[in-house]
Motif scaffolding. Sequence first.
Motif, mmCIF file in Angstrom:
data_model
loop_
_atom_site.group_PDB
_atom_site.id
_atom_site.type_symbol
_atom_site.label_atom_id
_atom_site.label_comp_id
_atom_site.label_asym_id
_atom_site.label_seq_id
_atom_site.Cartn_x
_atom_site.Cartn_y
_atom_site.Cartn_z
ATOM 1 N N ALA A 243 0.832 -1.207 0.000
ATOM 2 C CA ALA A 243 0.000 0.000 0.000
ATOM 3 C C ALA A 243 0.865 1.255 0.000
ATOM 4 O O ALA A 243 0.509 2.275 -0.621
ATOM 5 C CB ALA A 243 -0.931 -0.014 1.213
ATOM 6 N N ASP A 244 2.014 1.209 0.679
ATOM 7 C CA ASP A 244 2.925 2.356 0.676
ATOM 8 C C ASP A 244 3.469 2.599 -0.725
ATOM 9 O O ASP A 244 3.586 3.745 -1.170
ATOM 10 C CB ASP A 244 4.073 2.125 1.661
ATOM 11 C CG ASP A 244 3.615 2.137 3.110
ATOM 12 O OD1 ASP A 244 2.723 2.947 3.438
ATOM 13 O OD2 ASP A 244 4.145 1.340 3.901
ATOM 14 N N GLN B 62 3.505 5.772 -5.792
ATOM 15 C CA GLN B 62 3.274 5.905 -7.222
ATOM 16 C C GLN B 62 2.160 6.912 -7.515
ATOM 17 O O GLN B 62 2.264 7.722 -8.445
ATOM 18 C CB GLN B 62 2.938 4.544 -7.827
ATOM 19 C CG GLN B 62 4.117 3.594 -7.908
ATOM 20 C CD GLN B 62 3.790 2.323 -8.669
ATOM 21 O OE1 GLN B 62 2.644 1.854 -8.652
ATOM 22 N NE2 GLN B 62 4.786 1.742 -9.326
ATOM 23 N N ALA B 63 1.104 6.882 -6.709
ATOM 24 C CA ALA B 63 0.007 7.829 -6.911
ATOM 25 C C ALA B 63 0.469 9.260 -6.698
ATOM 26 O O ALA B 63 0.065 10.181 -7.439
ATOM 27 C CB ALA B 63 -1.146 7.480 -5.955
ATOM 28 N N ALA B 64 1.332 9.481 -5.699
ATOM 29 C CA ALA B 64 1.823 10.830 -5.431
ATOM 30 C C ALA B 64 2.691 11.347 -6.562
ATOM 31 O O ALA B 64 2.640 12.534 -6.921
ATOM 32 C CB ALA B 64 2.602 10.834 -4.117
ATOM 33 N N ARG C 118 10.527 13.800 -2.720
ATOM 34 C CA ARG C 118 9.650 14.618 -1.866
ATOM 35 C C ARG C 118 8.205 14.115 -1.871
ATOM 36 O O ARG C 118 7.622 13.899 -0.798
ATOM 37 C CB ARG C 118 9.748 16.085 -2.262
ATOM 38 C CG ARG C 118 11.101 16.695 -1.896
ATOM 39 C CD ARG C 118 11.173 18.191 -2.083
ATOM 40 N NE ARG C 118 12.423 18.707 -1.509
ATOM 41 C CZ ARG C 118 12.615 18.975 -0.228
ATOM 42 N NH1 ARG C 118 11.606 18.806 0.623
ATOM 43 N NH2 ARG C 118 13.768 19.423 0.206
ATOM 44 N N PRO C 119 7.598 13.930 -3.016
ATOM 45 C CA PRO C 119 6.233 13.389 -2.967
ATOM 46 C C PRO C 119 6.185 11.973 -2.395
ATOM 47 O O PRO C 119 5.217 11.598 -1.719
ATOM 48 C CB PRO C 119 5.784 13.417 -4.423
ATOM 49 C CG PRO C 119 7.047 13.433 -5.228
ATOM 50 C CD PRO C 119 8.000 14.233 -4.394
ATOM 51 N N ILE C 120 7.237 11.188 -2.655
ATOM 52 C CA ILE C 120 7.271 9.832 -2.103
ATOM 53 C C ILE C 120 7.339 9.891 -0.579
ATOM 54 O O ILE C 120 6.634 9.156 0.119
ATOM 55 C CB ILE C 120 8.468 9.048 -2.679
ATOM 56 C CG1 ILE C 120 8.259 8.780 -4.179
ATOM 57 C CG2 ILE C 120 8.669 7.737 -1.924
ATOM 58 C CD1 ILE C 120 9.436 8.099 -4.859
ATOM 59 N N ALA C 121 8.190 10.790 -0.038
ATOM 60 C CA ALA C 121 8.316 10.919 1.417
ATOM 61 C C ALA C 121 6.987 11.318 2.040
ATOM 62 O O ALA C 121 6.556 10.746 3.055
ATOM 63 C CB ALA C 121 9.397 11.938 1.753
ATOM 64 N N HIS C 122 6.311 12.288 1.449
ATOM 65 C CA HIS C 122 5.039 12.726 2.013
ATOM 66 C C HIS C 122 4.010 11.601 1.963
ATOM 67 O O HIS C 122 3.213 11.433 2.903
ATOM 68 C CB HIS C 122 4.526 13.953 1.256
ATOM 69 C CG HIS C 122 5.390 15.167 1.450
ATOM 70 N ND1 HIS C 122 5.819 15.575 2.692
ATOM 71 C CD2 HIS C 122 5.892 16.069 0.550
ATOM 72 C CE1 HIS C 122 6.562 16.675 2.569
ATOM 73 N NE2 HIS C 122 6.625 16.987 1.278
ATOM 74 N N ALA C 123 4.024 10.801 0.895
ATOM 75 C CA ALA C 123 3.085 9.681 0.798
ATOM 76 C C ALA C 123 3.346 8.639 1.879
ATOM 77 O O ALA C 123 2.421 7.949 2.329
ATOM 78 C CB ALA C 123 3.175 9.045 -0.582
ATOM 79 N N PHE D 97 14.794 12.578 -15.233
ATOM 80 C CA PHE D 97 13.574 12.682 -14.449
ATOM 81 C C PHE D 97 13.105 11.276 -14.079
ATOM 82 O O PHE D 97 13.552 10.286 -14.664
ATOM 83 C CB PHE D 97 12.479 13.415 -15.244
ATOM 84 C CG PHE D 97 12.718 14.891 -15.406
ATOM 85 C CD1 PHE D 97 12.052 15.800 -14.605
ATOM 86 C CD2 PHE D 97 13.619 15.365 -16.357
ATOM 87 C CE1 PHE D 97 12.260 17.169 -14.754
ATOM 88 C CE2 PHE D 97 13.842 16.734 -16.503
ATOM 89 C CZ PHE D 97 13.157 17.636 -15.703
ATOM 90 N N VAL D 98 12.196 11.212 -13.122
ATOM 91 C CA VAL D 98 11.676 9.919 -12.667
ATOM 92 C C VAL D 98 10.169 9.893 -12.869
ATOM 93 O O VAL D 98 9.458 10.831 -12.488
ATOM 94 C CB VAL D 98 12.019 9.658 -11.192
ATOM 95 C CG1 VAL D 98 11.398 8.345 -10.715
ATOM 96 C CG2 VAL D 98 13.528 9.625 -10.993
ATOM 97 N N GLU D 99 9.701 8.797 -13.448
ATOM 98 C CA GLU D 99 8.285 8.589 -13.672
ATOM 99 C C GLU D 99 7.874 7.230 -13.102
ATOM 100 O O GLU D 99 8.728 6.376 -12.830
ATOM 101 C CB GLU D 99 7.951 8.641 -15.174
ATOM 102 C CG GLU D 99 8.240 9.970 -15.819
ATOM 103 C CD GLU D 99 7.952 9.939 -17.319
ATOM 104 O OE1 GLU D 99 7.694 8.819 -17.850
ATOM 105 O OE2 GLU D 99 7.995 11.012 -17.941
ATOM 106 N N VAL D 100 6.579 7.023 -12.980
ATOM 107 C CA VAL D 100 6.076 5.734 -12.530
ATOM 108 C C VAL D 100 6.300 4.696 -13.621
ATOM 109 O O VAL D 100 6.071 4.969 -14.797
ATOM 110 C CB VAL D 100 4.581 5.837 -12.168
ATOM 111 C CG1 VAL D 100 4.017 4.449 -11.821
ATOM 112 C CG2 VAL D 100 4.380 6.793 -11.006
#
Length: 421
Positions: A335-336, A341-343, A362-367, A409-412
């Motif tokens: 789930a994490d 990935q959603a963030a 950053r978005p991964i950390a916040h998620a 850059f990094v993408e899902v």
Amino acid sequence: MRHEPFADDLGEALRALGPERAWPPLRRPAEDDPPARPAIRATRFEWIEPASIPVREWLLGRHLIRKFISATVSPGGIGKSSLVIAEALSMVTGRDLIGSQPHGRFKVWYINLEDPMDELQRRVMATALHYELDDSDLAGRLFVNSGRDTRVVVAEQNRAGLMIAHPIIEQIRATILANVIDVLIIDPFVSSHGCNENDNGAINAVATVWAEIADHCGCAVELVHHARKTGGNEVTVEDSRGASALLSKARAARVLNPMSREEGERLGVEQPRLHFRVDGGKANLAPPASDGSKWFKLASVPLGNGPLGLLDYGDSVGVVTAWEKPDPFESVTLADLQAAQAAVRAGGPWRENVQARDWVGRPIAHALRLNPDDKRDREKVKGLLRAWIGNGMFVVVTGIDEKRKPRPFVEVGKAASHEGD
């Protein structure tokens, strides 16, 4: 269990030599000297069934082996003596105390040439207390000598040249054989000789003495050696102090490095000075270890030797314990990963560079409910991201930044799902 007597005549033999030791210098044999050994002749190799060849007798991991010398190289004050003491008790008991299972139960002779006997007693007993050992666990298998009481110098240099201490060597060999000792630990190597440690010829001769003792007695010999100063850089086996002949003679070598303050901050370790890492630096008789570095931590163990047994007024001794680096995947669920990935999908583009304002971490950390500005949390996210990029959960692509320059850059990548979904 029967306790075999310890052949404790080494110290008397050394004292009997007196201050003016008549050790014969190495010299070329005279023409009329009888040959010391049989004439050299080529020996024809005879075919042997490979399955009938005896296996190498490793005693502890892939570091200590019968009939060979091994070396441990370390800067001062890290814990090398505490490490070999813990390993000695592990081999004596046949138990895995600090992450290496001995290949049996062995007799160990530890000669510390710097510290007094009462200090060695503190270290051995603190280690025994920490691992809940008692006298029956040692069972007459551990022998300890202090250089303050028994000077063990197998070679010296003076104006006459290099002199080998044959009487001392014979006493060491006799002691090992009389007590059926499997492992001899010399700590430190530099105190076992009086030679110029930068003289390759002299150090080769000293190392050869220890190698011949190992071969003659069928035991493993561990030589604990100091590293030279590296100006704060990590130590390798090549940084061992003095001539390189010692490492050339050793069949296995390892090196100790302390945890740096920066590394401790990244890992969230409050006292990094209590942690150190052991890396294999040379293994002539075995492939490199697959598990890489091993980490250890010094635990403070009170001896209870203060007045009336008060712990606060007695001695506390550092004892080596196994330590694992924090696992970035600890407590991380599917789930994490899906939330991460959603963030990343919800915003962007996200840079791969951790220093960038729009770093993907950053978005991964916040998620994951982590703080990307906290060193420990940031290291956790970096470790997760490396693994997720490696397994295709995220992918690195080339994009154009706001200054029209190509950047990674990094993408899902693959959508995270349960196996089989």
